[in-house]
Design an enzyme around this catalytic site. Structure first.
Site, PDB file in Angstrom:
ATOM      1  N   LYS A  64       0.844  -1.204   0.000  1.00 52.24           N
ATOM      2  CA  LYS A  64       0.000   0.000   0.000  1.00 52.24           C
ATOM      3  C   LYS A  64       0.880   1.254   0.000  1.00 52.24           C
ATOM      4  O   LYS A  64       0.648   2.202  -0.733  1.00 52.24           O
ATOM      5  CB  LYS A  64      -0.922  -0.002   1.231  1.00 52.24           C
ATOM      6  CG  LYS A  64      -2.002  -1.082   1.162  1.00 52.24           C
ATOM      7  CD  LYS A  64      -2.703  -1.324   2.492  1.00 52.24           C
ATOM      8  CE  LYS A  64      -3.659  -2.527   2.350  1.00 52.24           C
ATOM      9  NZ  LYS A  64      -4.304  -2.938   3.594  1.00 52.24           N
ATOM     10  N   GLN A 108      -5.856  -1.553   9.766  1.00 53.67           N
ATOM     11  CA  GLN A 108      -5.438  -2.827   9.179  1.00 53.67           C
ATOM     12  C   GLN A 108      -5.973  -3.991  10.014  1.00 53.67           C
ATOM     13  O   GLN A 108      -5.775  -4.036  11.236  1.00 53.67           O
ATOM     14  CB  GLN A 108      -3.895  -2.878   9.087  1.00 53.67           C
ATOM     15  CG  GLN A 108      -3.350  -4.100   8.389  1.00 53.67           C
ATOM     16  CD  GLN A 108      -3.660  -4.119   6.889  1.00 53.67           C
ATOM     17  OE1 GLN A 108      -3.714  -3.091   6.222  1.00 53.67           O
ATOM     18  NE2 GLN A 108      -3.895  -5.299   6.339  1.00 53.67           N
ATOM     19  N   ASP A 131     -11.317   2.179   2.931  1.00 57.85           N
ATOM     20  CA  ASP A 131     -11.585   0.735   2.853  1.00 57.85           C
ATOM     21  C   ASP A 131     -13.009   0.480   2.355  1.00 57.85           C
ATOM     22  O   ASP A 131     -13.315  -0.631   1.898  1.00 57.85           O
ATOM     23  CB  ASP A 131     -11.478   0.116   4.263  1.00 57.85           C
ATOM     24  CG  ASP A 131     -10.197  -0.683   4.470  1.00 57.85           C
ATOM     25  OD1 ASP A 131      -9.681  -1.238   3.488  1.00 57.85           O
ATOM     26  OD2 ASP A 131      -9.751  -0.745   5.623  1.00 57.85           O
TER      27      ASP A 131
HETATM   28  N1  GUN Z   1      -6.661  -7.058   6.094  1.00 58.68           N
HETATM   29  C1  GUN Z   1      -6.790  -7.899   5.035  1.00 58.68           C
HETATM   30  N2  GUN Z   1      -7.440  -7.297   4.030  1.00 58.68           N
HETATM   31  C2  GUN Z   1      -7.753  -6.046   4.465  1.00 58.68           C
HETATM   32  C3  GUN Z   1      -8.421  -4.938   3.870  1.00 58.68           C
HETATM   33  O1  GUN Z   1      -8.886  -4.972   2.732  1.00 58.68           O
HETATM   34  N3  GUN Z   1      -8.509  -3.822   4.647  1.00 58.68           N
HETATM   35  C4  GUN Z   1      -8.019  -3.755   5.909  1.00 58.68           C
HETATM   36  N4  GUN Z   1      -8.181  -2.620   6.585  1.00 58.68           N
HETATM   37  N5  GUN Z   1      -7.388  -4.777   6.487  1.00 58.68           N
HETATM   38  C5  GUN Z   1      -7.259  -5.899   5.764  1.00 58.68           C
END
Ligand code: GUN
Length: 299
Positions: A64, A108, A131
């Site tokens: 990211k 996360q 998200d």
């Molecule tokens: N952990 C695994 N996939 C995701 C996601 O798409 N967003 C977030 N915030 N955490 C994750």
């Protein structure tokens, strides 16, 4: 006769739906939108709140950060101790919600169990919820929206954009989703329904799952089981397109829910793991960041 034998021996090899060319194309557009925001005095900035040091989470976060910085946006990781109290955790998120220099926030997942007392999807304010987990954002899917510029959940958006990039329309298609998670299966079933696909949402308790997958035009595998779908789940006459959302660790390797090599003989296209839905999800997240920043400077 000899020709007949030859035909029967031809092994089909599926088209591989790599995210790379799509990511490269959209990245250029996002760079331009980011530049334009900066020229108007807004430097798009995202914050990731991480509890602890889960290695898989840290690896996703690196991806990211990389894309965020490549398009010229700012990235900050707020890494919190695993024992942080719910009150202190809330204070961190609320501080970011109130910070005008932060345009997108993600918590996360997973976080440590004791934080489950908090209603996590509702903590980030809807305008910064890149998200796409907040009820105010997911409600738009229930209402039937097809607007891909909304803050939609990132994996569903990535799946739809990958199919679109490779020229597979979803309207009128029979699409089988395997897995009903809150992050993927459920929102994806709504998004595809809104786009006029006929969606069957299957899961671990579905009886005769193969009956559904063998009759589908498109199968999306999001069940979280390594190599769960092999060639017995497909009928070669259907020329099915398979999208693999799985991110499973097997003997230290990242593998999908689909046994790619096996199904390649019987399907017309399949997305790889790694290099398919994963990068498309990150792309959706960064696209949401830019969209969120654009909406925030409009007020
Ligand atoms: N952990 C695994 N996939 C995701 C996601 O798409 N967003 C977030 N915030 N955490 C994750």
């Amino acid at each position: 006769m000899a020709w007949g034998i030859y035909i029967n021996c031809i092994i089909m090899t599926a088209r591989i739906l790599s995210a790379k060319p799509c990511v490269e194309e959209v990245k250029l557009e996002l760079k331009k939108r980011c530049e334009s925001l900066k020229a108007r005095g807004c430097h798009p900035a995202m914050s990731v709140v991480l509890v602890g040091d889960n290695p898989a989470s840290l690896s996703y976060i690196r991806n990211k950060k990389k894309l965020c910085e490549e398009i010229g946006a700012k990235f900050t990781l707020h890494q919190l101790l695993p024992g942080i109290s719910p009150d202190d955790f809330l204070k961190v998120v609320q501080g970011l919600n109130n910070d005008p220099g932060t345009h997108g926030i993600i918590i996360q997942l997973p976080v440590t169990d004791h934080l489950a007392v908090l209603d996590l999807p509702q903590l980030v304010i809807p305008s910064k919820d890149i998200d796409g987990f907040h009820g105010e954002n997911t409600r738009k899917l229930f209402e039937g929206s097809t607007d891909m510029k909304l803050l939609l959940p990132c994996t569903p958006k990535g799946v739809v954009n990958l199919l679109k990039y490779y020229g597979y329309p979803v309207e009128g298609k029979n699409i089988v989703i395997v897995g009903r998670s809150l992050i993927v299966g459920k929102p994806l079933s709504l998004l595809l329904t809104n786009l006029n696909a006929t969606v069957t949402l299957t899961h671990s308790k579905t009886k005769d799952l193969k009956h559904f997958t063998r009759n589908a035009d498109i199968v999306v595998a999001a069940i979280g089981k390594a190599h769960f779908l092999d060639k017995t789940f497909f009928d070669s006459a259907k020329k099915t397109v398979v999208i693999d959302v799985g991110m499973n660790s097997q003997n230290g390797k990242l593998v999908g829910d689909v046994h790619t090599q096996d199904v390649s003989e019987v399907v017309s296209a399949v997305s790889p793991v790694p290099g398919g839905v994963g990068p498309m999800t990150v792309l959706s997240l960064i696209e949401n960041l830019i969209t969120a920043a654009e909406k925030q400077i409009k007020g």
